[in-house]
Design a protein around this motif. Structure first.
Motif, PDB file in Angstrom:
ATOM      1  N   GLU A  41       0.835  -1.214   0.000  1.00  0.00           N
ATOM      2  CA  GLU A  41       0.000   0.000   0.000  1.00  0.00           C
ATOM      3  C   GLU A  41       0.866   1.260   0.000  1.00  0.00           C
ATOM      4  O   GLU A  41       0.628   2.193  -0.767  1.00  0.00           O
ATOM      5  CB  GLU A  41      -0.901  -0.022   1.246  1.00  0.00           C
ATOM      6  CG  GLU A  41      -1.822   1.161   1.383  1.00  0.00           C
ATOM      7  CD  GLU A  41      -2.641   1.109   2.664  1.00  0.00           C
ATOM      8  OE1 GLU A  41      -2.897   2.173   3.240  1.00  0.00           O
ATOM      9  OE2 GLU A  41      -3.013  -0.011   3.089  1.00  0.00           O
ATOM     10  N   MET A  44       3.005   1.467  -3.437  1.00  0.00           N
ATOM     11  CA  MET A  44       2.177   1.747  -4.608  1.00  0.00           C
ATOM     12  C   MET A  44       1.448   3.082  -4.471  1.00  0.00           C
ATOM     13  O   MET A  44       0.923   3.603  -5.456  1.00  0.00           O
ATOM     14  CB  MET A  44       1.149   0.631  -4.816  1.00  0.00           C
ATOM     15  CG  MET A  44       1.757  -0.655  -5.287  1.00  0.00           C
ATOM     16  SD  MET A  44       2.303  -0.525  -6.994  1.00  0.00           S
ATOM     17  CE  MET A  44       3.001  -2.132  -7.219  1.00  0.00           C
ATOM     18  N   TYR A  46      -1.393   3.682  -2.853  1.00  0.00           N
ATOM     19  CA  TYR A  46      -2.852   3.650  -2.896  1.00  0.00           C
ATOM     20  C   TYR A  46      -3.447   3.605  -1.499  1.00  0.00           C
ATOM     21  O   TYR A  46      -2.742   3.425  -0.516  1.00  0.00           O
ATOM     22  CB  TYR A  46      -3.394   2.543  -3.803  1.00  0.00           C
ATOM     23  CG  TYR A  46      -2.941   1.127  -3.538  1.00  0.00           C
ATOM     24  CD1 TYR A  46      -3.243   0.472  -2.349  1.00  0.00           C
ATOM     25  CD2 TYR A  46      -2.264   0.408  -4.516  1.00  0.00           C
ATOM     26  CE1 TYR A  46      -2.875  -0.848  -2.136  1.00  0.00           C
ATOM     27  CE2 TYR A  46      -1.880  -0.911  -4.314  1.00  0.00           C
ATOM     28  CZ  TYR A  46      -2.196  -1.528  -3.123  1.00  0.00           C
ATOM     29  OH  TYR A  46      -1.825  -2.819  -2.911  1.00  0.00           O
ATOM     30  N   SER A  47      -4.761   3.770  -1.428  1.00  0.00           N
ATOM     31  CA  SER A  47      -5.437   3.902  -0.136  1.00  0.00           C
ATOM     32  C   SER A  47      -5.689   2.550   0.517  1.00  0.00           C
ATOM     33  O   SER A  47      -5.557   1.500  -0.109  1.00  0.00           O
ATOM     34  CB  SER A  47      -6.777   4.619  -0.330  1.00  0.00           C
ATOM     35  OG  SER A  47      -7.649   3.794  -1.083  1.00  0.00           O
ATOM     36  N   VAL A  50      -8.348   0.615  -1.386  1.00  0.00           N
ATOM     37  CA  VAL A  50      -7.835  -0.151  -2.533  1.00  0.00           C
ATOM     38  C   VAL A  50      -7.158  -1.428  -2.029  1.00  0.00           C
ATOM     39  O   VAL A  50      -7.318  -2.504  -2.617  1.00  0.00           O
ATOM     40  CB  VAL A  50      -6.858   0.698  -3.376  1.00  0.00           C
ATOM     41  CG1 VAL A  50      -6.185  -0.142  -4.455  1.00  0.00           C
ATOM     42  CG2 VAL A  50      -7.589   1.866  -4.014  1.00  0.00           C
ATOM     43  N   ASN A  51      -6.441  -1.327  -0.928  1.00  0.00           N
ATOM     44  CA  ASN A  51      -5.788  -2.489  -0.332  1.00  0.00           C
ATOM     45  C   ASN A  51      -6.822  -3.557   0.036  1.00  0.00           C
ATOM     46  O   ASN A  51      -6.625  -4.743  -0.217  1.00  0.00           O
ATOM     47  CB  ASN A  51      -5.003  -2.056   0.908  1.00  0.00           C
ATOM     48  CG  ASN A  51      -3.926  -3.039   1.291  1.00  0.00           C
ATOM     49  OD1 ASN A  51      -3.908  -4.174   0.824  1.00  0.00           O
ATOM     50  ND2 ASN A  51      -3.026  -2.621   2.142  1.00  0.00           N
ATOM     51  N   ALA A 100       1.556  -0.478 -10.755  1.00  0.00           N
ATOM     52  CA  ALA A 100       0.412   0.298 -10.266  1.00  0.00           C
ATOM     53  C   ALA A 100      -0.669  -0.631  -9.718  1.00  0.00           C
ATOM     54  O   ALA A 100      -0.628  -1.850  -9.920  1.00  0.00           O
ATOM     55  CB  ALA A 100      -0.165   1.142 -11.396  1.00  0.00           C
ATOM     56  N   ALA A 101      -1.648  -0.017  -9.058  1.00  0.00           N
ATOM     57  CA  ALA A 101      -2.701  -0.765  -8.370  1.00  0.00           C
ATOM     58  C   ALA A 101      -3.523  -1.640  -9.316  1.00  0.00           C
ATOM     59  O   ALA A 101      -3.915  -2.747  -8.947  1.00  0.00           O
ATOM     60  CB  ALA A 101      -3.616   0.195  -7.619  1.00  0.00           C
TER      61      ALA A 101
END
Length: 195
Positions: A41, A44, A46-47, A50-51, A100-101
């Protein structure tokens, strides 16, 4: 003559490939339980939402993948297990190289579905082992437990000492070995079929 259990449809040794695939699936779950998710997390960017979505994709795909493994794995175990392990291999390579995510999500889908299908196949083979059913189910559970512990310990070590990507790079040779063993088992089973 290949030894079979009284009611088994397949030789008992055919479970080896799917069992190795199950160990790999459990290894990846064990790694996710450790610090890997938080590190992923952060790296990358991301929030937490998203995780959680990535984690949910993995486990939902795993649950869906168990169904064809259980239903088709008892009839054609190698035809299910080999592509399932192949999907896991694609997933771990994608995840190890993910920039990326969106790629992490796609990789989680491949890994989860492949993990479920190979687990379902191992359970299906163990379930039709006749008098040895209980012993085979315990063996599959033991292999999964070892994979889970391996994933926890090695996942924690590699994530904290090197990089989370090494957790997945290490999974590549494991997937290749599982794939070779499963494929070899299928070839031997075909050559040993009575004419």
């Amino acid at each position: 003559m290949i030894e079979k259990s009284p009611t088994a449809q397949h030789p008992l040794w055919m479970i080896v490939g799917p069992a190795l695939g199950t160990m790999l699936a459990a290894y990846q779950i064990g790694a996710l339980i450790g610090p890997l998710r938080e590190t992923l997390e952060r790296d990358m960017g991301y929030s937490t939402t998203v995780n959680l979505i990535v984690l949910m994709i993995h486990f939902l795909a795993l649950g869906v993948g168990v169904v064809p493994g259980l239903l088709l794995g008892r009839r054609a175990p190698n035809a299910v297990a080999a592509p399932a392990i192949g999907l896991m291999l694609i997933g771990v390579v994608l995840l190890a190289l993910a920039p990326a995510a969106f790629m992490v999500m796609a990789a989680s889908l491949f890994i989860g579905f492949g993990s479920g299908a190979v687990l379902g196949t191992a359970l299906a083979l163990a379930g039709q082992a006749g008098a040895r059913r209980t012993a085979m189910l315990i063996a599959v559970a033991a292999v999964a437990f070892v994979g889970l512990l391996f994933g926890l310990v090695l996942g924690w070590f590699l994530t904290t000492a090197l990089s989370w990507r090494w957790v997945y790079f290490l999974a590549v040779p494991m997937a290749l070995v599982s794939l070779v063993v499963t494929g070899a088992g299928g070839i031997v089973a075909l050559t040993k079929k009575p004419a």
